[in-house]
Design a protein around this motif. Sequence first.
Motif, PDB file in Angstrom:
ATOM      1  N   UNK A  22      11.751 -36.435 -57.130  1.00  0.00           N
ATOM      2  CA  UNK A  22      12.803 -37.005 -56.326  1.00  0.00           C
ATOM      3  C   UNK A  22      12.632 -37.865 -55.256  1.00  0.00           C
ATOM      4  N   UNK A  23      13.297 -39.086 -55.349  1.00  0.00           N
ATOM      5  CA  UNK A  23      13.359 -39.971 -54.229  1.00  0.00           C
ATOM      6  C   UNK A  23      13.869 -39.547 -52.748  1.00  0.00           C
ATOM      7  N   UNK A 214      15.392 -26.924 -62.073  1.00  0.00           N
ATOM      8  CA  UNK A 214      14.273 -26.026 -62.349  1.00  0.00           C
ATOM      9  C   UNK A 214      14.315 -25.553 -63.965  1.00  0.00           C
ATOM     10  N   UNK A 215      13.239 -24.782 -64.482  1.00  0.00           N
ATOM     11  CA  UNK A 215      13.232 -24.532 -65.640  1.00  0.00           C
ATOM     12  C   UNK A 215      13.853 -23.282 -66.071  1.00  0.00           C
ATOM     13  N   UNK A 249       9.463 -28.363 -69.921  1.00  0.00           N
ATOM     14  CA  UNK A 249       9.533 -27.636 -68.467  1.00  0.00           C
ATOM     15  C   UNK A 249       9.316 -28.731 -67.659  1.00  0.00           C
ATOM     16  N   UNK A 250       9.019 -28.164 -66.273  1.00  0.00           N
ATOM     17  CA  UNK A 250       8.674 -29.324 -65.196  1.00  0.00           C
ATOM     18  C   UNK A 250       9.700 -30.285 -64.961  1.00  0.00           C
ATOM     19  N   UNK A 251      10.879 -30.131 -64.744  1.00  0.00           N
ATOM     20  CA  UNK A 251      11.819 -30.969 -64.173  1.00  0.00           C
ATOM     21  C   UNK A 251      11.465 -31.743 -63.122  1.00  0.00           C
ATOM     22  N   UNK A 252      11.993 -33.081 -63.229  1.00  0.00           N
ATOM     23  CA  UNK A 252      11.585 -34.076 -62.003  1.00  0.00           C
ATOM     24  C   UNK A 252      12.915 -35.012 -61.996  1.00  0.00           C
ATOM     25  N   UNK A 253      13.308 -35.184 -60.819  1.00  0.00           N
ATOM     26  CA  UNK A 253      14.502 -36.026 -60.698  1.00  0.00           C
ATOM     27  C   UNK A 253      14.181 -37.290 -59.717  1.00  0.00           C
ATOM     28  N   UNK A 262      19.939 -42.080 -61.972  1.00  0.00           N
ATOM     29  CA  UNK A 262      19.237 -40.930 -61.834  1.00  0.00           C
ATOM     30  C   UNK A 262      18.466 -40.588 -63.276  1.00  0.00           C
ATOM     31  N   UNK A 263      17.158 -40.490 -63.048  1.00  0.00           N
ATOM     32  CA  UNK A 263      16.332 -39.995 -64.212  1.00  0.00           C
ATOM     33  C   UNK A 263      15.775 -38.506 -63.949  1.00  0.00           C
ATOM     34  N   UNK A 264      16.178 -37.948 -65.185  1.00  0.00           N
ATOM     35  CA  UNK A 264      15.582 -36.371 -65.086  1.00  0.00           C
ATOM     36  C   UNK A 264      14.328 -36.652 -66.158  1.00  0.00           C
ATOM     37  N   UNK A 265      13.211 -36.250 -65.694  1.00  0.00           N
ATOM     38  CA  UNK A 265      12.096 -36.125 -66.567  1.00  0.00           C
ATOM     39  C   UNK A 265      11.575 -34.625 -66.724  1.00  0.00           C
ATOM     40  N   UNK A 266      11.109 -34.392 -68.133  1.00  0.00           N
ATOM     41  CA  UNK A 266      10.609 -33.237 -68.544  1.00  0.00           C
ATOM     42  C   UNK A 266       9.307 -33.171 -69.234  1.00  0.00           C
TER      43      UNK A 266
END
Length: 461
Positions: A22-23, A214-215, A249-253, A262-266
């Motif tokens: 997250x920036x 969150x996961x 798992x491991x959400x990243x925004x 916005x990018x959501x990574x998993x």
Amino acid sequence: MSANPHLSRRALLGMSAAVPLALTLGSGTAHAADSAYAMVYFTETNNRGSGTDYNLHLAVSTDGLEWTPLNQNNAVASPTEGALGLRDPFVLRKQDGTFVVLATDLKGTNWSYNSQYIHVWDSADLRTFTGYRRMKLHDMETHSWAPESFWDAGRGQYAVIYSSVNSSGHNVIMVNYTSDFVTASAPQVFFDPGYEVIDGDMALGVNGYNYLFFKKVDKLVAARSTSLDPGSFTEFSSNEGASHNGNTEAPTIVKSLTSNTWYLWGDNYRPNGVFYAWQSTDLASATWTPLDQKTYTQPVNSKHCGITTITTTEYNNLIAKWGTPTWNRLKSYNYPARYVRHASFVGRIDEYPITPYTDSQWTLVPGLADSSGVSFRSVNYPTRYLRHINYGLQLDVNDGTSQFAADATFYREAGLAESSWASFRSYNFPTRYIRHSNFMLRIDPISTTAGRQDATFRVGY
């Protein structure tokens, strides 16, 4: 953390890690001068063999999607206490403009190792990592996984959130507060909706809300609050979340520096360590559209990373300090999950992750028959080059003949399907290009749309 299908559900949920991109972590917005990104991560291959390294790694990017590993994808710092290894590193630009790096105190997959501490480094510029220490978070007989941090302006302190087990015996997101990342306050429960949650990742100050991703089981979802108080976050009633084949798992925004995207990574843990990404222009909508894998490339073998924005000067200084890789990977245009590799000395494209990963690494050298062209030398078999025989590509030892040199030389041109990518025309059969057919590499004349896509590759890392 990577999931192990043989563990209990509680352990399965407890071992994954936030991938904090997250920036908006820290001060609430990216610095006005920021124009690039730095990533910290560790590496882990599918079989946890060569290419696995539980130390601190570093990469940079100008867009937050395509990454350049630094120091040849080797570690830039190593923990010297605790488990003598790390997972889930996170990097935060502090209020004074310097950086702090946090990481889980765990080496490998010894999930029974419960550390009350996390690893900490200071860094002025991400070119040196100093003041290594461990910071104690609690006295509980449980873990302190996937730490990340943000500046809580109301408290005038940094919050450190992490995955741990509460008194009821299920995983929650905990929080401690610190001003110096040396000592921390007593732990508190930050988020406990009454079911297992792990991998907290924050985006602050977005249209009046703070978001906690969150996961939840195998899906990435979010809660939000108008404050940063522990216990104030509530999952959206309309939250659809994101998942890839139920192994996410491991959400990243992360927010683009150039748009409102916005990018959501998993992280998919079957197979180990494959990142997927979704995009949205409205966090409140909880609606995510999968990104085309042509648009992003993770550092090879990277796991559970942390990202911060950096300036152009910092980006250039990191390149100057650590250097860019001497090797490349080639991604297929129309099968972007696949990379050019050799298998039993035959050229083909296979899905990432590739075992051994070095089969997909190439040193692009001046063409053996014409230095204005290019030849592909294998990284793990450096006496061998990709060459064509009967139009099929294979990996052979350079015998020094003019025939071999001609067969192993290609001219790099603008991609036939996408000009910002690349296509490779044969030196001695100049109407033929490298392309894949049934995933095997060969040289063919190209005249169709499908052929142009088959013959287009991204040269990256």
